[in-house]
Design an enzyme around this catalytic site. Structure first.
Site, short mmCIF file in Angstrom:
data_model
loop_
_atom_site.label_atom_id
_atom_site.label_comp_id
_atom_site.label_asym_id
_atom_site.label_seq_id
_atom_site.Cartn_x
_atom_site.Cartn_y
_atom_site.Cartn_z
CG ASP A 1 20.62 18.35 -9.08
OD1 ASP A 1 20.38 18.21 -10.04
OD2 ASP A 1 20.13 18.62 -8.04
C1 BGC Z 1 17.21 18.44 -9.54
C2 BGC Z 1 17.45 17.03 -9.77
C3 BGC Z 1 16.80 16.65 -11.04
C4 BGC Z 1 17.86 17.32 -12.13
C5 BGC Z 1 17.84 16.83 -13.50
C6 BGC Z 1 17.65 19.30 -10.77
O1 BGC Z 1 17.42 20.56 -10.61
O2 BGC Z 1 17.60 18.98 -8.42
O3 BGC Z 1 16.74 16.06 -8.73
O4 BGC Z 1 17.28 15.19 -11.37
O5 BGC Z 1 17.61 18.70 -12.12
O6 BGC Z 1 16.39 17.33 -13.95
#
Ligand code: BGC
Length: 769
Positions: A294
């Site tokens: 993530d």
């Molecule tokens: C979120 C994810 C997301 C990623 C990219 C993160 O902060 O937890 O769900 O896909 O950002 O934007």
């Protein structure tokens, strides 16, 4: 000579060969494709330097910083240096083409980039938020929404989406409950599989297919106290039985990638958790795609207390993480770790291979520009057909929570309606969380929708009545993007008086209230999950008029609605319905579509009851009819929810017969059929979600009081009856026991069929092994 084969043998043999042929052909073809891919990737990797390999493991963000600080600068330079494997947050054929050309023409080995984005509930045409999608209980609509999103996303050059989000959540304080399918592991798995199929289609090589990314692996929805990014602590039995099934279902549906979560799993951050990313995901489950972290999750492992960036990057690589999102931990430390013997070339090769394989599976080596089509970008995006699909899906997602005296549906002619509330003449908040490419200016407000649907002789008046919130400190936190929530130039008192004055002259009040877009979603935990005070004050002032109030409720989570349930005539929960919000709301309010949505999360009476979920274990001192001393309950409130899982009314009324079971004593792999007759006794044709639950009251471990095992959504005309039959096999009785063995145990089972988890008919059967 001894005759080994008779004519009969030969006939059998030929038949066997004939029947096996198609299967072995398909397997052989698959094996040949895999061999071809392996040879291609091996050939390519032989030519790659260590730096180029590490570059493939680096995912950067191309546009705005979506959820955190951006540490990548100079993306085009990075691409040309071979230091970037993929970009996310960048879309549009011109933008994507430029970067793809930089990769393909500007690098030594011409390796294409993969382009990802948070396409979560639609790309340009926005569908209901995932929690709302789940309340449709219509897997066909859900799959279709993902397919439309894929078509729109590919038309803008994308080939990878960070969806589905399959985290089970039992805590409405957690804002990301809006991004998933609620609290049930089996149903969550059904939705996850439908989404993966919708995104990936029949082949990832298709021009309109995107690779799904299952997130957040794992257990992110169980953050303690519903506080975002918080610790998770869970037994293996709970993991396997209640939290892991949707990830597995998404994998079984063929998902090409996974995203590791921010939280710890059994004490170890998911991003560096070898048990999770390798032993479970790959060895036990057989996943052969790639895992991305993530957003800066790798860097955050340092805060979790596992060491500096170099240490945690080496740990993550060895654990099975293949791509690092944004944090540049892999990019900046892996070579050094290789030289110091902290990681091996084989570790780097494995991750690099998995990333290259994903690109291969997507057909990007054959055609890096396969989904970059300027023509399609104009014709295939935000089309009338897509908007219609979004409207229909939204209509199906609405849950009718209350409808006293059949106040709904409203009449399309005659009389007067006062439409009030901060979400009534509002376009931005119709879309809900995660709408990167969604243009809120193009969405339909509830006020517009109502005006489209009613006849000219209905007098529709409007007053805003309240701000979303009057609390300016809270408002500042909501405004992570410009102008999301603001104070009206009029004072709260003036707004309230205006609403009361407007409502006084009307026959019916439609109050459009609830949460704004940024009140749920990532980083939106709330300790108080009621409708904001400013709006409650307005509702209370309106209630004094003694006129029927119909609440149209916007929310990204279950809310506490006891006052509203006692005082409103009707409550229609519409979540955040997307682009076509206002039209869908009006179609339902005025009876062009009879609501059929059912809750996939339990609605508590009070935040103090959380976590509250239907499939809980019994205690030694179960709650019975009311709070009392020395029982498992609160002294000041019932244990029961306000609205249970599976609940949702219709404008019609469905009655259920008793259950008819094919047998009461079964053995082994026998199949049980359980049938009920459902009758539409009401004045409208409508749909009903018939739900099957099973309880296993005596087993080797304590089992949930009931578990959803199947459902059928049926359509009944006025007065029509239908027999609904469920075929039940021992497969559905299985669970993970203390040894984590997945099996069923003989004994008695209670079969329950009904309209929601708290209102079922029951039948008891004995099942022997
Ligand atoms: C979120 C994810 C997301 C990623 C990219 C993160 O902060 O937890 O769900 O896909 O950002 O934007």
């Amino acid at each position: 000579m001894k005759k080994y084969f008779t004519t009969k043998h030969i006939v059998y043999l030929s038949l066997a060969v004939l029947f096996c042929l198609p299967l072995s052909n398909a397997t052989a073809q698959k094996q040949a494709e895999t061999a071809k891919m392996n040879a291609f990737v091996s050939g390519l990797m032989k030519k790659m330097t260590v730096d180029e390999k590490i570059g493939q493991l680096n995912l950067v963000t191309g546009g705005m910083a979506i959820t955190g600080s951006v540490t990548n600068n100079g993306i085009a330079d990075g691409v040309k240096k071979g230091a970037i494997g993929g970009i996310f947050g960048l879309y549009g054929t011109d933008n994507v083409r430029k970067m793809q050309e930089a990769a393909v023409n500007g690098t030594r080995l011409h390796i294409p980039l993969i382009f990802g984005l948070d396409v979560i509930h639609g790309h340009r045409t926005i569908f209901p938020i995932p929690l709302g999608m789940s309340t449709t209980w219509d897997l066909g609509l859900i799959e279709q929404s993902a397919h439309i999103a894929a078509k729109e996303a590919t038309a803008e050059g994308l080939n990878w989406v960070f969806s589905p989000m399959v985290d089970i959540a039992r805590d409405a304080r957690w804002g990301r409950i809006s991004e998933g399918s609620g609290e049930d592991p089996w149903y969550g798995g059904q939705v996850a599989a439908a989404m993966v199929k919708g995104y990936q289609g029949t082949s990832l090589k298709n021009a309109d297919a995107v690779m799904a990314c299952v997130k957040h692996f794992a257990l992110y929805g169980a953050a303690e106290a519903g506080r975002e990014y918080n610790t998770v602590d869970m037994s293996k039995i709970a993991m396997y039985n209640y939290y892991l099934p949707p990830y597995k279902a998404a994998l079984d549906a063929g998902a090409g990638s996974f995203m590791s979560s921010f939280n710890v799993v059994d004490g170890v951050p998911a991003t560096t958790n070898k048990w999770l990313l390798t032993d479970l995901l790959r060895k036990q489950w057989g996943f052969n795609g790639f895992v991305v972290s993530d957003y800066t999750a790798l860097n955050e492992v340092t805060n979790h207390g596992l060491g500096d960036l170099q240490t945690v990057s080496a740990l993550a690589l060895k654990a099975g993480l293949d791509m690092d999102m944004v944090g540049e931990g892999f990019l900046s430390t892996l070579k050094k770790s290789l030289q110091q013997g902290k990681v091996t070339m084989a570790d780097i090769d494995l991750a690099c291979r998995r990333v290259l394989e994903a690109k291969y599976k997507l057909g990007l080596f054959q055609n890096p520009y396969k989904s970059i089509n300027a023509q399609k970008e104009k014709t295939d995006v935000f089309t009338d057909a897509n908007r219609k699909a979004a409207r229909i899906t939204a209509e199906h997602s609405f849950v009718l929570l209350k409808n006293a005296n059949q106040i709904l549906p409203l009449k399309k002619s005659g009389g007067s309606i006062a439409v009030v509330g901060p979400l009534a003449d509002n376009k931005r908040d119709m879309l809900g969380t995660w709408v990167i490419a969604g243009e809120w200016e193009k969405s339909v407000s509830v006020l517009e929708g109502i005006k489209h649907v009613v006849n000219d002789d209905v007098k529709v008046t409007y007053a805003k009545g309240a701000n979303i919130t009057d609390d300016t400190t809270f408002m500042k936190r909501l405004n992570f993007g410009p102008g999301m929530v603001s104070l009206d130039p009029k004072s709260p008192q003036d707004m309230l008086e205006e609403a009361v004055k407007t409502a006084k002259k009307a026959d019916i009040i439609v109050a459009v209230v609830g949460e704004s877009q940024s009140m749920s979603g990532e980083s939106s935990s709330r300790s108080d999950i009621s409708i904001p005070e400013s709006q409650q004050l307005m509702l209370k002032a309106l209630a004094k008029l003694g006129k029927p109030i119909v609440i149209v409720l916007f929310n990204g989570r279950p809310l506490t609605l006891t006052w509203e349930n006692d005082n409103a005539a009707a409550i229609l929960d519409v979540w955040a319905p997307g682009t076509e919000a206002g039209n869908a709301v009006a179609e339902v309010l005025f009876g062009n579509y009879n609501p059929s949505g059912k809750l996939t999360t339990t609605f508590p009476r009070s935040v103090g009851q959380i976590p509250l979920y239907y499939n809980h274990l019994n205690t030694g001192r179960p709650y019975s009819s009311g709070p009392t001393k020395f029982k498992s309950n609160y002294l000041d409130i019932s244990n029961n929810p306000l609205y249970p899982f599976g609940y949702g009314l219709s404008y019609s009324k469905f009655s259920y017969s008793n259950i008819n079971v094919s047998k009461t004593h079964l053995k082994g792999d026998e199949i049980l059929t359980a049938t009920v007759t459902v009758t539409n006794n009401g004045p409208y044709a409508g749909e009903e979600v018939v739900q099957l639950y099973i309880s296993d009251p005596a087993a080797s471990i304590s089992r949930p009081v009931k578990e959803l095992k199947d459902f059928k959504k049926i359509n009944l005309q006025i007065g029509e009856k239908q027999e609904v039959t469920f075929k039940i096999t021992p497969q559905q009785l299985k669970f993970y026991n203390s040894q984590l063995k997945y099996d069923w145990e003989p004994g008695s089972f209670i079969i329950q069929i009904g309209t929601n988890s708290a209102d079922t008919k029951t039948a008891k059967v004995q099942w022997a092994k």
